[in-house]
Design a protein around this motif. Structure first.
Motif, PDB file in Angstrom:
ATOM      1  N   MET A   1       0.826  -1.179   0.000  1.00 22.36           N
ATOM      2  CA  MET A   1       0.000   0.000   0.000  1.00 22.36           C
ATOM      3  C   MET A   1       0.874   1.248   0.000  1.00 22.36           C
ATOM      4  SD  MET A   1      -3.267  -0.664   0.252  1.00 22.36           S
ATOM      5  CE  MET A   1      -3.697  -2.301  -0.203  1.00 22.36           C
ATOM      6  N   THR A   2       0.374   2.257  -0.671  1.00 23.40           N
ATOM      7  CA  THR A   2       1.097   3.518  -0.684  1.00 23.40           C
ATOM      8  C   THR A   2       0.656   4.362   0.504  1.00 23.40           C
ATOM      9  OG1 THR A   2      -0.579   4.635  -2.001  1.00 23.40           O
ATOM     10  CG2 THR A   2       1.154   3.452  -3.206  1.00 23.40           C
ATOM     11  N   GLU A   3       1.376   5.456   0.719  1.00 22.59           N
ATOM     12  CA  GLU A   3       1.019   6.343   1.828  1.00 22.59           C
ATOM     13  C   GLU A   3      -0.393   6.880   1.679  1.00 22.59           C
ATOM     14  OE1 GLU A   3       3.537   9.483   3.174  1.00 22.59           O
ATOM     15  OE2 GLU A   3       5.306   8.248   2.881  1.00 22.59           O
ATOM     16  N   ALA A   4      -0.823   7.154   0.447  1.00 22.38           N
ATOM     17  CA  ALA A   4      -2.168   7.678   0.232  1.00 22.38           C
ATOM     18  C   ALA A   4      -3.227   6.710   0.752  1.00 22.38           C
ATOM     19  CB  ALA A   4      -2.400   7.957  -1.249  1.00 22.38           C
ATOM     20  N   TYR A   5      -2.973   5.413   0.630  1.00 20.12           N
ATOM     21  CA  TYR A   5      -3.937   4.427   1.102  1.00 20.12           C
ATOM     22  C   TYR A   5      -4.024   4.405   2.619  1.00 20.12           C
ATOM     23  CZ  TYR A   5      -4.754   2.439  -3.485  1.00 20.12           C
ATOM     24  OH  TYR A   5      -5.143   2.250  -4.781  1.00 20.12           O
ATOM     25  N   GLU A   6      -2.992   4.864   3.280  1.00 18.51           N
ATOM     26  CA  GLU A   6      -2.976   4.885   4.737  1.00 18.51           C
ATOM     27  C   GLU A   6      -3.331   6.256   5.297  1.00 18.51           C
ATOM     28  OE1 GLU A   6      -2.798   2.127   6.456  1.00 18.51           O
ATOM     29  OE2 GLU A   6      -2.584   1.087   4.555  1.00 18.51           O
ATOM     30  N   GLU A   7      -3.660   7.198   4.401  1.00 19.71           N
ATOM     31  CA  GLU A   7      -4.037   8.530   4.843  1.00 19.71           C
ATOM     32  C   GLU A   7      -5.257   8.422   5.758  1.00 19.71           C
ATOM     33  OE1 GLU A   7      -5.613  12.661   2.832  1.00 19.71           O
ATOM     34  OE2 GLU A   7      -4.605  11.195   1.594  1.00 19.71           O
ATOM     35  N   PRO A   8      -5.235   9.079   6.923  1.00 18.86           N
ATOM     36  CA  PRO A   8      -6.349   8.937   7.855  1.00 18.86           C
ATOM     37  C   PRO A   8      -7.604   9.655   7.359  1.00 18.86           C
ATOM     38  CG  PRO A   8      -4.745  10.496   8.714  1.00 18.86           C
ATOM     39  CD  PRO A   8      -4.161   9.909   7.459  1.00 18.86           C
ATOM     40  N   ALA A   9      -8.756   9.062   7.627  1.00 19.47           N
ATOM     41  CA  ALA A   9     -10.023   9.679   7.249  1.00 19.47           C
ATOM     42  C   ALA A   9     -10.448  10.720   8.274  1.00 19.47           C
ATOM     43  CB  ALA A   9     -11.101   8.608   7.109  1.00 19.47           C
ATOM     44  N   PHE A  10     -10.234  10.447   9.542  1.00 21.58           N
ATOM     45  CA  PHE A  10     -10.674  11.342  10.608  1.00 21.58           C
ATOM     46  C   PHE A  10      -9.596  11.523  11.666  1.00 21.58           C
ATOM     47  CE2 PHE A  10     -14.449   9.066   9.055  1.00 21.58           C
ATOM     48  CZ  PHE A  10     -15.151  10.140   8.527  1.00 21.58           C
ATOM     49  N   PRO A  11      -8.460  12.095  11.305  1.00 18.36           N
ATOM     50  CA  PRO A  11      -7.419  12.273  12.320  1.00 18.36           C
ATOM     51  C   PRO A  11      -7.855  13.321  13.342  1.00 18.36           C
ATOM     52  CG  PRO A  11      -6.820  13.444  10.341  1.00 18.36           C
ATOM     53  CD  PRO A  11      -8.084  12.673  10.030  1.00 18.36           C
ATOM     54  N   SER A  12      -7.395  13.165  14.546  1.00 17.47           N
ATOM     55  CA  SER A  12      -7.695  14.154  15.575  1.00 17.47           C
ATOM     56  C   SER A  12      -6.553  14.193  16.573  1.00 17.47           C
ATOM     57  CB  SER A  12      -9.000  13.812  16.289  1.00 17.47           C
ATOM     58  OG  SER A  12      -8.876  12.583  16.965  1.00 17.47           O
ATOM     59  N   VAL A  13      -6.439  15.324  17.222  1.00 15.80           N
ATOM     60  CA  VAL A  13      -5.447  15.475  18.270  1.00 15.80           C
ATOM     61  C   VAL A  13      -6.199  15.726  19.562  1.00 15.80           C
ATOM     62  CG1 VAL A  13      -3.512  16.838  19.113  1.00 15.80           C
ATOM     63  CG2 VAL A  13      -3.753  16.415  16.668  1.00 15.80           C
ATOM     64  N   ALA A  14      -5.932  14.906  20.540  1.00 16.78           N
ATOM     65  CA  ALA A  14      -6.575  15.046  21.843  1.00 16.78           C
ATOM     66  C   ALA A  14      -5.524  15.463  22.861  1.00 16.78           C
ATOM     67  CB  ALA A  14      -7.212  13.725  22.252  1.00 16.78           C
ATOM     68  N   GLU A  15      -5.888  16.429  23.658  1.00 13.21           N
ATOM     69  CA  GLU A  15      -4.981  16.831  24.725  1.00 13.21           C
ATOM     70  C   GLU A  15      -5.411  16.121  25.994  1.00 13.21           C
ATOM     71  OE1 GLU A  15      -4.640  21.030  25.123  1.00 13.21           O
ATOM     72  OE2 GLU A  15      -4.167  21.324  23.025  1.00 13.21           O
ATOM     73  N   GLY A  16      -4.451  15.634  26.706  1.00  9.48           N
ATOM     74  CA  GLY A  16      -4.757  14.928  27.945  1.00  9.48           C
ATOM     75  C   GLY A  16      -3.723  15.224  28.991  1.00  9.48           C
ATOM     76  N   GLY A  17      -4.041  14.859  30.166  1.00  9.62           N
ATOM     77  CA  GLY A  17      -3.112  15.067  31.266  1.00  9.62           C
ATOM     78  C   GLY A  17      -2.548  13.751  31.743  1.00  9.62           C
ATOM     79  N   SER A  18      -1.426  13.832  32.379  1.00 11.75           N
ATOM     80  CA  SER A  18      -0.811  12.662  32.974  1.00 11.75           C
ATOM     81  C   SER A  18       0.015  13.136  34.157  1.00 11.75           C
ATOM     82  CB  SER A  18       0.071  11.926  31.961  1.00 11.75           C
ATOM     83  OG  SER A  18       1.195  12.716  31.651  1.00 11.75           O
ATOM     84  N   ASP A  19       0.659  12.219  34.800  1.00 13.77           N
ATOM     85  CA  ASP A  19       1.500  12.596  35.940  1.00 13.77           C
ATOM     86  C   ASP A  19       2.612  13.549  35.525  1.00 13.77           C
ATOM     87  OD1 ASP A  19      -0.053  11.038  37.547  1.00 13.77           O
ATOM     88  OD2 ASP A  19       1.290   9.315  37.481  1.00 13.77           O
ATOM     89  N   SER A  20       3.037  13.451  34.264  1.00 18.60           N
ATOM     90  CA  SER A  20       4.143  14.289  33.815  1.00 18.60           C
ATOM     91  C   SER A  20       3.667  15.582  33.156  1.00 18.60           C
ATOM     92  CB  SER A  20       5.038  13.509  32.853  1.00 18.60           C
ATOM     93  OG  SER A  20       4.271  13.115  31.734  1.00 18.60           O
ATOM     94  N   GLY A  21       2.378  15.871  33.188  1.00 19.98           N
ATOM     95  CA  GLY A  21       1.863  17.110  32.623  1.00 19.98           C
ATOM     96  C   GLY A  21       1.006  16.863  31.400  1.00 19.98           C
ATOM     97  N   LEU A  22       0.650  17.930  30.720  1.00 19.66           N
ATOM     98  CA  LEU A  22      -0.198  17.842  29.540  1.00 19.66           C
ATOM     99  C   LEU A  22       0.579  17.287  28.350  1.00 19.66           C
ATOM    100  CD1 LEU A  22      -2.156  21.213  29.636  1.00 19.66           C
ATOM    101  CD2 LEU A  22      -3.024  18.938  30.117  1.00 19.66           C
ATOM    102  N   HIS A  23      -0.113  16.575  27.503  1.00 20.09           N
ATOM    103  CA  HIS A  23       0.497  16.071  26.275  1.00 20.09           C
ATOM    104  C   HIS A  23      -0.591  15.968  25.210  1.00 20.09           C
ATOM    105  CE1 HIS A  23      -1.139  12.413  28.094  1.00 20.09           C
ATOM    106  NE2 HIS A  23      -1.194  11.932  26.878  1.00 20.09           N
ATOM    107  N   ALA A  24      -0.187  15.981  23.982  1.00 23.10           N
ATOM    108  CA  ALA A  24      -1.108  15.815  22.866  1.00 23.10           C
ATOM    109  C   ALA A  24      -0.919  14.424  22.290  1.00 23.10           C
ATOM    110  CB  ALA A  24      -0.844  16.868  21.791  1.00 23.10           C
ATOM    111  N   GLU A  25      -2.018  13.814  21.909  1.00 25.02           N
ATOM    112  CA  GLU A  25      -1.962  12.461  21.368  1.00 25.02           C
ATOM    113  C   GLU A  25      -2.693  12.447  20.030  1.00 25.02           C
ATOM    114  OE1 GLU A  25      -4.092   8.441  22.649  1.00 25.02           O
ATOM    115  OE2 GLU A  25      -2.676   9.187  24.120  1.00 25.02           O
ATOM    116  N   LEU A  26      -2.039  11.944  19.022  1.00 28.13           N
ATOM    117  CA  LEU A  26      -2.640  11.866  17.696  1.00 28.13           C
ATOM    118  C   LEU A  26      -3.403  10.555  17.566  1.00 28.13           C
ATOM    119  CD1 LEU A  26      -3.007  12.865  14.767  1.00 28.13           C
ATOM    120  CD2 LEU A  26      -0.890  11.671  14.221  1.00 28.13           C
ATOM    121  N   ASN A  27      -4.652  10.666  17.182  1.00 22.62           N
ATOM    122  CA  ASN A  27      -5.468   9.491  16.883  1.00 22.62           C
ATOM    123  C   ASN A  27      -5.682   9.505  15.378  1.00 22.62           C
ATOM    124  OD1 ASN A  27      -7.382   7.567  16.442  1.00 22.62           O
ATOM    125  ND2 ASN A  27      -8.789   8.274  18.008  1.00 22.62           N
ATOM    126  N   ARG A  28      -5.053   8.582  14.670  1.00 22.47           N
ATOM    127  CA  ARG A  28      -5.120   8.569  13.215  1.00 22.47           C
ATOM    128  C   ARG A  28      -6.494   8.154  12.688  1.00 22.47           C
ATOM    129  NH1 ARG A  28      -1.048   8.995   9.908  1.00 22.47           N
ATOM    130  NH2 ARG A  28      -1.848   7.408   8.520  1.00 22.47           N
TER     131      ARG A  28
END
Length: 91
Positions: A1-28
């Motif tokens: 498969m090429t990269e285009a086939y793996e292109e995400p349909a609904f990518p999102s970035v969620a910010e969350g907290g943890s013991d080490s502070g805030l971080h952003a997590e990419l959900n492809r």
């Protein structure tokens, strides 16, 4: 498969907290190819019993027998999705 086939349909970035502070997590999310296949799945299910011997040979090979409707529908859905991806790449 090429990269285009793996292109995400609904990518999102969620910010969350943890013991080490805030971080952003990419959900492809699902791939664009999977999204296109899902959009045509109902039509593929309806068309599966109408698949000709030529279609079945092209999808599964001439030696394959006993192909279930589910297999035909999935193969048709992804064949249509692949065509949509190819057309999209031409724009």
């Amino acid at each position: 498969m090429t990269e285009a086939y793996e292109e995400p349909a609904f990518p999102s970035v969620a910010e969350g907290g943890s013991d080490s502070g805030l971080h952003a997590e990419l959900n492809r999310g699902m791939s664009l190819r999977d999204y296109f296949a899902a959009k045509v799945a109902a039509t593929a299910w309806e068309d599966a019993p109408k698949a000709s011997k030529w279609d079945l040979d092209a999808l599964f090979g001439k030696e394959r027998t006993g192909i279930r409707r589910e297999e035909i529908a999935a193969a048709l859905a992804y064949r249509l999705a692949d065509e949509m991806m190819a057309r999209r790449a031409q724009r």
